[in-house]
Design an enzyme around this catalytic site. Structure first.
Site, short mmCIF file in Angstrom:
data_model
loop_
_atom_site.label_atom_id
_atom_site.label_comp_id
_atom_site.label_asym_id
_atom_site.label_seq_id
_atom_site.Cartn_x
_atom_site.Cartn_y
_atom_site.Cartn_z
N LYS A 177 0.85 -1.20 0.00
CA LYS A 177 0.00 0.00 0.00
C LYS A 177 0.88 1.24 0.00
CE LYS A 177 -1.86 2.64 3.05
NZ LYS A 177 -1.75 3.91 2.29
N GLU A 253 10.74 1.58 10.00
CA GLU A 253 11.62 2.75 9.85
C GLU A 253 10.75 3.96 10.13
OE1 GLU A 253 14.71 2.38 9.38
OE2 GLU A 253 14.96 0.47 8.35
N CYS A 287 13.61 11.41 6.05
CA CYS A 287 13.66 11.05 7.47
C CYS A 287 15.03 11.34 8.06
CB CYS A 287 13.34 9.58 7.62
SG CYS A 287 14.42 8.54 6.64
N GLU A 389 9.44 16.08 15.59
CA GLU A 389 9.75 16.05 14.16
C GLU A 389 8.78 16.97 13.41
OE1 GLU A 389 8.62 12.58 11.80
OE2 GLU A 389 10.64 12.55 10.97
P1 NAD Z 1 2.54 8.21 7.80
O1 NAD Z 1 2.87 7.42 8.99
O2 NAD Z 1 1.49 9.25 7.89
O3 NAD Z 1 2.07 7.27 6.60
C1 NAD Z 1 2.88 6.24 6.11
C2 NAD Z 1 1.99 5.17 5.53
O4 NAD Z 1 1.23 4.56 6.56
C3 NAD Z 1 1.00 5.66 4.49
O5 NAD Z 1 0.93 4.70 3.46
C4 NAD Z 1 -0.29 5.72 5.28
O6 NAD Z 1 -1.44 5.59 4.51
C5 NAD Z 1 -0.14 4.54 6.21
N1 NAD Z 1 -0.92 4.60 7.44
C6 NAD Z 1 -1.24 5.70 8.15
N2 NAD Z 1 -1.95 5.34 9.26
C7 NAD Z 1 -2.05 3.99 9.24
C8 NAD Z 1 -2.67 3.02 10.10
N3 NAD Z 1 -3.30 3.38 11.22
N4 NAD Z 1 -2.58 1.72 9.75
C9 NAD Z 1 -1.93 1.34 8.64
N5 NAD Z 1 -1.34 2.21 7.79
C10 NAD Z 1 -1.40 3.51 8.08
O7 NAD Z 1 3.93 8.81 7.28
P2 NAD Z 1 4.14 9.82 6.09
O8 NAD Z 1 3.54 11.12 6.54
O9 NAD Z 1 3.69 9.20 4.82
O10 NAD Z 1 5.72 9.95 6.03
C11 NAD Z 1 6.42 10.86 6.79
C12 NAD Z 1 6.97 10.19 8.03
O11 NAD Z 1 7.71 9.04 7.64
C13 NAD Z 1 7.94 11.02 8.81
O12 NAD Z 1 7.72 10.82 10.18
C14 NAD Z 1 9.30 10.45 8.44
O13 NAD Z 1 10.31 10.66 9.37
C15 NAD Z 1 8.99 9.02 8.29
N6 NAD Z 1 9.97 8.35 7.45
C16 NAD Z 1 10.90 7.55 8.04
C17 NAD Z 1 11.86 6.92 7.28
C18 NAD Z 1 12.91 6.05 7.89
O14 NAD Z 1 13.59 5.36 7.13
N7 NAD Z 1 13.06 6.02 9.20
C19 NAD Z 1 11.86 7.08 5.90
C20 NAD Z 1 10.89 7.90 5.33
C21 NAD Z 1 9.94 8.53 6.12
C1 6OH Z 2 13.90 8.43 4.55
O1 6OH Z 2 13.16 9.35 4.29
C2 6OH Z 2 14.94 7.98 3.68
C3 6OH Z 2 15.30 6.72 3.66
C4 6OH Z 2 16.30 6.28 2.75
C5 6OH Z 2 16.60 4.98 2.55
O2 6OH Z 2 15.95 4.02 3.15
C6 6OH Z 2 17.64 4.59 1.62
O3 6OH Z 2 17.79 3.38 1.46
O4 6OH Z 2 18.31 5.44 1.04
#
Ligand code: NAD
Ligand code: 6OH
Length: 485
Positions: A177, A253, A287, A389
């Site tokens: 998804k 992540e 992130c 964040e």
């Molecule tokens: P989000 O958590 O809002 O959504 C991520 C995904 O989860 C989407 O596909 C969303 O539809 C789904 N989702 C939301 N609520 C859900 C639930 N209750 N059950 C199942 N699925 C659900 O995150 P975002 O806003 O899309 O992305 C930004 C966030 O992601 C930031 O906090 C960022 O730091 C984090 N991020 C982390 C990494 C990492 O590698 N650590 C990488 C990229 C982004």
């Molecule tokens: C988060 O927003 C970025 C993640 C990056 C990776 O997981 C990667 O493999 O470069």
């Protein structure tokens, strides 16, 4: 011209009764009508994935699966411009970035794990027994089963394939998804999988939101064996609760509030270049971005002015313009969140070094989700803007006096994903790097990636590691076989 995005289930593109809009954050225009998967569609996708598990996919050798993944990677490369266009339409990110990072890594992730699974080896032990004949222990890797892949909007294809590659290479089948904000490149990937001949049911794509939608249908589904998720920490908590009923394996992540530390002995130009990248790349929506910048007090005033100059000269523009360095945030809703933090910073008593508001252009972009690159200073470490964040083009910058103090400030966070240290002193680099509570520490670099290395966070930033064998270890489970000789 808006098009329709359907779900991909059991090798077929399927519509649903309900649709939602995918919107271009550059100017608010409609990109696509997206068919939201209802519960029955998710059930069908999970059943198709289950059926494909022993069948076409499980029966294939690792080399066969690797060849198929390489074919899919080739399919992405063959439609490179379409993928770039889809990623830009959904996110508004600069085309130069989509062309050099997002889409190449989309194909590269699949190739990397195809190659890795072809050469991965197992464990073998010789064990002594009382009769002197001994025993042999060896382990065979088996897939986890049906994996639910839930990905975010910031690096849509990159983060989706970063999970799909190892999951499929290890012999699992998948129901994925993508984020509701960025369904475009995932939909193209489904087409490429189909054209490449990936057997029906091996890869399924369901669109929708989180709660009461496709996300929750997946995380609560008894037919799903594991969930791999990248997104916000709060969403990770919700998924963990949902996944508890049938004890799904979890790989998370999550968010970050990453520190950059600039020591007095840093190469200043290099540190400035690196910090401007680490704060503002992808409009701060990576992130790994630095949202807390700590600078040695001897450099502080000069560093603030020079970082401000660079932030103010970042070229915000249309994605297709070659000069563009920074695009909009992903959506108006996310802009509301970021602007609320800009306001909160003022209430908390921050000095707004630069930015702090909406970016305006006097053209169609004013219907988009643009904000100004922003630098804050003067807040106490306990301020919410220093602890939470924000996920926008913004950092708080603060001075430190001593190495220990810088480490303590960097570590005083509920998160622990990444850090960047800038110093020319080799001993200091090693000494400080190992004391930072984060999964990834860069020295004189930021977002320099080697796909073999462990990638992930501590504390609220995640569970487990992705990358190289760390990914294969999550997506497969060893069965130990003990042979008495
Ligand atoms: P989000 O958590 O809002 O959504 C991520 C995904 O989860 C989407 O596909 C969303 O539809 C789904 N989702 C939301 N609520 C859900 C639930 N209750 N059950 C199942 N699925 C659900 O995150 P975002 O806003 O899309 O992305 C930004 C966030 O992601 C930031 O906090 C960022 O730091 C984090 N991020 C982390 C990494 C990492 O590698 N650590 C990488 C990229 C982004
Ligand atoms: C988060 O927003 C970025 C993640 C990056 C990776 O997981 C990667 O493999 O470069």
């Amino acid at each position: 011209m808006p098009h329709e995005i359907k779900n991909y289930v059991a090798g077929r593109f399927v519509a649903s009764g309900q649709q939602f809009d995918a919107v271009n954050p550059v100017d608010g225009s409609l990109v696509a009508k997206v068919h939201a998967a209802d519960k029955a569609t998710v059930d069908e996708a999970v059943a198709a994935a289950r059926a494909a598990l022993p069948g076409p996919w499980g029966a294939m050798t690792a080399a066969g699966r690797a060849a198929m993944l390489n074919r899919v990677a080739g399919g992405i490369e063959a439609r490179f411009d379409d993928f770039v266009a889809a990623e830009i339409a959904d996110t508004g990110k600069p085309m130069a970035q989509a062309r050099t990072l997002d889409i190449p890594r989309g194909a590269g992730n699949l190739r990397f794990f195809a190659n890795l699974v072809s050469s991965a080896c197992g464990e073998y032990f010789e064990t002594a027994t009382p009769d002197g004949n001994g025993a042999l222990n060896y382990s065979v890797r088996k897939p986890l089963g049906v994996v639910g892949v839930i990905s975010p909007w910031n690096l849509p294809l990159l983060l989706l394939t970063w999970k799909l590659g190892p999951a499929l290479a290890a012999g699992n089948t998948v129901v994925a998804k993508p984020s509701e904000e960025t369904p475009g490149s995932a939909a193209l990937l489904a087409e490429v999988m189909h054209e490449a001949g990936v057997p029906a049911g091996v890869f399924n794509l369901v669109n929708g939101f989180g709660p009461n939608s496709a996300g929750e249908f997946l995380t609560t589904h008894d037919g799903i064996d594991a969930i791999t998720f990248t997104g916000e920490s709060a969403t990770g908590s919700a998924i963990m609760r949902a996944a508890a009923t049938n004890v799904k394996a979890l790989s998370f992540e999550l968010g970050g509030k990453n520190a950059a530390i600039i020591f007095a002995d840093a190469d200043l130009e290099q540190a400035l270049d690196g910090t401007v990248r680490s704060v503002f790349s992808n409009c701060g929506q990576v992130c790994l971005c630095s949202e807390r910048v700590y600078v040695h007090e001897s450099l502080f005033d000069e560093f603030v002015v020079r970082l401000m100059d660079r932030a103010e000269s970042l070229r915000m523009g249309w994605p297709h313009e070659e000069q563009t360095e920074i695009g909009p945030l992903v959506s108006r809703a996310h802009r509301d969140k970021v602007l609320a933090y800009y306001d909160l910073a003022r209430q908390e008593g921050a000095n707004i070094v630069t930015g702090g508001g909406i970016a305006e252009f006097g053209d169609a972009r004013d219907n988009g989700a643009w904000v100004q690159p922003t630098i804050l200073s003067g807040l106490p470490e306990a301020a919410r803007c220093v602890r939470e964040e924000i996920f926008g083009p913004v950092c708080h910058i603060a001075p430190f006096a001593a190495e220990d103090q810088a480490i303590a400030m960097a570590n005083d966070s509920p998160y622990g994903l990444a850090a960047a240290i800038w110093t020319q002193n080799l001993s200091r680099a090693h000494r400080v790097a190992r004391r930072i509570d984060a999964g990834i520490v860069w020295v004189n670099a930021w977002y320099l990636r080697d796909l073999r290395t462990p990638f992930g966070g501590v504390k609220l930033s995640g569970i487990g590691r992705e990358g190289g064998m760390h990914s294969l270890n999550f997506y497969s489970e060893p069965t130990n076989i003990c042979i008495k000789l």
